[in-house]
Design an enzyme around this catalytic site. Structure first.
Site, PDB file in Angstrom:
ATOM      1  CB  ILE A 109      -0.986   0.024   1.198  1.00 16.82           C
ATOM      2  CG1 ILE A 109      -0.252  -0.110   2.532  1.00 16.82           C
ATOM      3  CG2 ILE A 109      -2.040  -1.053   1.047  1.00 16.82           C
ATOM      4  CD1 ILE A 109      -1.183  -0.050   3.746  1.00 16.82           C
ATOM      5  CG  ASP A 110      -0.014   4.237  -2.734  1.00 20.78           C
ATOM      6  OD1 ASP A 110       0.705   3.437  -3.361  1.00 20.78           O
ATOM      7  OD2 ASP A 110      -1.074   4.719  -3.180  1.00 20.78           O
ATOM      8  CE  LYS A 111       6.425   9.250   3.199  1.00 23.80           C
ATOM      9  NZ  LYS A 111       7.193  10.416   2.731  1.00 23.80           N
ATOM     10  CB  THR A 145      -2.425   4.086   1.833  1.00 22.56           C
ATOM     11  OG1 THR A 145      -2.686   4.898   0.681  1.00 22.56           O
ATOM     12  CG2 THR A 145      -3.649   3.232   2.123  1.00 22.56           C
ATOM     13  NE  ARG A 153      -2.901   8.293  -4.246  1.00 26.31           N
ATOM     14  CZ  ARG A 153      -1.589   8.471  -4.192  1.00 26.31           C
ATOM     15  NH1 ARG A 153      -0.779   7.443  -3.944  1.00 26.31           N
ATOM     16  NH2 ARG A 153      -1.073   9.673  -4.385  1.00 26.31           N
TER      17      ARG A 153
END
Length: 303
Positions: A137-139, A141, A237
């Site tokens: 998962i993104d930084k 998130t 996103r």
């Protein structure tokens, strides 16, 4: 050092060389390509050029990709919020602001650095730089990730990902009042041809499906839950922006005028999967962090 050659086509003629090269090297950003040009790794008809060189029809483009220095993974004593752990896997609640695995720009302070300190027995399927990492998962998130401790678990969990049987639900806050309670976004995602550092909905992208439900609606915002069928980079996103409801605080895909946050307001709330060895269904849920709740309370207050 890997060497490559390419003859400029009619479609590529008159384009900047850094743009052409970034389109040919989909895994590398345009800034990375520009650094190759600056360091002399790129030539046109045997001559070094600058990044703004306009390609001509039938130009012979040659370039070399230097070998990247292997990252040194350092175990770091970083606190982990471990929701579940056994001899095959662990489930972690990743905090907002933490990168999942080391890269050129983030060599320390990542989830992998913390995992290596916590346990040395992580699967090696994704190589030395991403031990145990089944999905990311993104930084900015927050939320749940499953980490494999051995190759059997990693292979099995990856197969569940591929067959779309892993359950992944997210909470998010988006701009705009979504006019219907539920929806499905079925739109392929790939590298944005206009900006190689972004993803976008593109005709030749990989299939991507997101289901969403509106939990609470406000005049200018919506609090939603999303369930993923696929796991494309930046999927929620990109998809929410595509239908006109970008995430609050998203610096890459959201509007410039947004609420004050530390990145997108997105949380991986529910994770469910079949245990690779026990063959039992396991499901975990964690509430959004304080930063998420703070934004939600602010919206509730102004309306």
């Amino acid at each position: 050092m890997s060497s490559f050659r390419h003859i400029i086509t009619e479609e590529q003629a008159k384009k900047r060389i850094d743009k052409v090269l970034s389109e040919l090297n989909l895994e590398n950003s345009r800034s990375q390509v520009q650094s190759w040009i600056q360091d002399g790794y790129v030539k046109v008809n045997g001559i070094q050029v600058k990044a703004n060189y306009k390609c001509q029809l039938d130009d012979e483009l040659s370039w070399e990709i230097p070998e990247t220095e292997p990252l040194e993974l350092i175990p770091e004593d970083i606190p982990l919020d471990i929701i579940y752990e056994d001899s095959d896997l662990l489930v972690v609640n990743k905090p907002k602001g933490m990168v999942v695995h080391p890269s050129a720009g983030h060599q320390t302070g990542t989830l992998v650095n913390a995992l290596l300190y916590h346990c040395q027995d992580l699967s090696g399927i994704n190589g030395v730089e991403r031990p145990g990492i089944v999905h990311r998962i993104d930084k900015d998130t927050s939320g749940l990730l499953v980490v494999a401790k051995n190759d059997l678990s990693h292979t099995n969990l990856s197969e569940q990902m591929a067959s779309k049987t892993i359950k992944r639900k997210y909470e998010a806050i988006v701009h705009g009042q979504i006019p219907h309670e539920t929806g499905v976004i079925d739109a392929p995602i790939g590298r944005d041809p206009k900006d190689r550092q972004k993803m976008g909905v593109v005709d030749k992208g990989k299939p991507a499906v997101t289901h969403f439900t509106v939990l609470q609606s406000y005049p200018d915002y919506s609090h939603i839950e999303c369930q993923l069928e696929t796991g494309r980079t930046h999927q929620i996103r990109v998809h929410m922006r595509y239908i006109g409801f970008p995430l609050v605080g998203d610096p890459k895909y959201g509007p410039r005028k947004t609420l004050e946050t530390d990145g997108q307001v997105l949380h991986a709330k529910i994770l469910g999967f079949q245990h690779p060895r026990k063959n039992e269904w396991m499901e975990f849920e964690v509430e959004p962090p304080e930063s998420f709740i703070k934004v939600l309370h602010y919206i509730e207050k102004i309306y």
